[in-house]
Every structure is written in structure tokens, then in C-alpha cells.
Design an enzyme around this catalytic site. Structure first.
Site, PDB file in Angstrom:
ATOM      1  N   LEU A   1       0.854  -1.175   0.000  1.00 39.65           N
ATOM      2  CA  LEU A   1       0.000   0.000   0.000  1.00 39.65           C
ATOM      3  C   LEU A   1       0.896   1.233   0.000  1.00 39.65           C
ATOM      4  CD1 LEU A   1      -2.677  -0.839   2.752  1.00 39.65           C
ATOM      5  CD2 LEU A   1      -2.907  -1.126   0.276  1.00 39.65           C
ATOM      6  N   ASP A   2       0.398   2.331  -0.552  1.00 42.64           N
ATOM      7  CA  ASP A   2       1.119   3.593  -0.446  1.00 42.64           C
ATOM      8  C   ASP A   2       1.347   3.928   1.026  1.00 42.64           C
ATOM      9  OD1 ASP A   2       0.899   3.818  -3.170  1.00 42.64           O
ATOM     10  OD2 ASP A   2      -0.709   5.302  -3.125  1.00 42.64           O
ATOM     11  N   MET A   3       2.416   4.645   1.308  1.00 38.86           N
ATOM     12  CA  MET A   3       2.702   5.052   2.684  1.00 38.86           C
ATOM     13  C   MET A   3       1.515   5.772   3.313  1.00 38.86           C
ATOM     14  SD  MET A   3       5.841   7.365   4.222  1.00 38.86           S
ATOM     15  CE  MET A   3       5.273   8.908   3.504  1.00 38.86           C
TER      16      MET A   3
END
Length: 220
Positions: A62-64
Site C-alpha cells: 500500500l502507499d505510505m
């Protein structure tokens, strides 16, 4: 002298599921899935998981800025099997987001079919381009939020491109609140974080074939 730790570290991920072959963790917003470049980007989900499960391997990311469910393998063989399942779209994922604009509540799904590719001069940004990879997102309105000038959406990515949900929603005029990459300054400032959460993971166990489903309510 030991290097100083960054201040205001994200909270610990929550363990959702553990068995001898895999883990499901609920990642907080602000935590990388894997280490980045530089000493200040070594704190991440994989490092924290490996402190408890040394064999843990990331199966997807997942994106940060995105929170929610992340699947990890406990052996290279299971990591490969899960990677194949994601590639074959055999892992069913859903997300929730709060986006700019008041939309009428509607039980029907809409589809964004827009190919994506890297925006090389502005990396890591992505862009819609006919020459890009096929990228499809289903979405529907869960709740209109007129007091906020916003709407809560349920999202179902049919492909797994980088920043897919963020770019697709911005492309139809409804960027995600708090998005520092694809929203303008006013929309970005309306939330203290990216209002995007991975809420559902459903797949068959790579070892015994059991149907598994995990849910995590959006924290916003």
C-alpha cells in the site's frame, strides 16, 4: 553514536490474522510497506513485522499514506503463490475513500477504465495515457457528506497499478481529501491524512485452499 530515530513515528500495525503460512496486518497511514532510500526511511511495515516474525515477506504494498489491510507471507514459496494470486486478480480488494464533491448516494457501480503509466519527469507520479497499462476501477457512493463538501466512496480496483485509485478519482474530478500528490492545495488541506483505507481482502489460502475474508473498518 546511534542514529537518532525520527520523531512522531506511526503507531504499530494491528495483527488481524496469523497462521503458519501468512499474516494479515492493518497498516497505519504514514508507514511505508518496505524500506525507502535514506536512513530516515528504514522504519516500515516489513521491518516491524520481521522484528516479531523474522521470516515475514511482503506479498503486496500500500502507499505510505494509505492505511489498511496488508498480506504478508511467511516463506518464499507462499510469497510466490500470493504474488501469482495478485497477478491473476484472484485476490479481491475493496477500499473506502472520502473525496471532494457531494455525490448522490447510489447503489449502482460506476467504472473508470483509464490506462496508467509513470509520469517520468514528475516521478513517482503516475498519469493517464493511452499508451499506459490497462487500469480499471469500480466505484460507488456510500454516503454523501454535504457538511464537508465531500462523499464517502467504496472502491474496487480490478487492476493493481501504482496510485491507481488516487489518479482515477482525481481524473473524474473527485480527488481524495488529503492527497498530497493528486489534489490541489485546498483539497489536500481538508484532511490531516490521505483519506484512503484498504478495508477488505478476500482470497483462497495458498496452502490449504480455504476461502478467507478479512475486513478493517475505515478509521475516518
Amino acid at each position: 553514536m546511534k542514529p537518532s530515530l525520527p520523531l512522531n513515528l506511526p503507531p504499530e500495525p494491528t495483527l488481524v490474522h496469523e497462521d503458519p503460512h501468512l499474516l494479515v496486518l492493518d497498516k497505519p497511514s504514514g508507514l511505508l510497506c518496505v524500506p525507502g532510500r535514506g536512513e530516515d526511511k528504514q522504519d516500515c511495515l516489513s521491518a516491524r513485522a520481521q522484528a516479531r516474525w523474522p521470516e515475514a515477506l511482503v506479498a503486496h504494498r500500500l502507499d505510505m499514506a494509505t492505511s489498511g489491510l496488508v498480506l504478508m507471507a511467511r516463506s518464499p514459496a507462499v510469497q510466490r503463490a500470493l504474488g501469482d494470486a495478485f497477478a491473476e486478480q484472484a485476490v479481491w480488494k475493496r477500499y473506502e475513500a472520502v473525496v471532494d464533491g457531494v455525490l448522490a448516494e447510489d447503489p449502482h457501480w460506476s467504472v473508470i477504465d483509464a490506462p496508467l503509466m509513470a509520469d517520468w519527469p514528475r516521478r513517482p507520479l503516475q498519469k493517464i495515457d493511452p499508451a499506459g497499462k490497462p487500469s480499471v476501477t469500480r466505484w460507488r457512493v456510500l454516503e454523501a457528506l454535504p457538511a464537508l463538501g465531500a462523499s464517502r466512496l467504496l472502491l474496487e480496483p480490478r487492476t493493481g497499478r501504482t496510485h491507481q485509485l488516487r489518479v482515477h478519482l482525481a481524473s473524474i474530478g473527485h480527488p481524495i481529501l488529503g492527497d498530497a500528490l493528486y489534489a490541489d492545495a485546498a483539497v489536500q488541506a481538508r484532511a490531516s491524512r490521505l483519506m484512503l483505507h484498504a478495508s477488505v481482502l478476500q482470497f483462497r489460502h495458498p496452502v490449504d485452499g480455504q476461502a478467507l475474508r478479512f475486513e478493517s473498518p475505515a478509521p475516518f
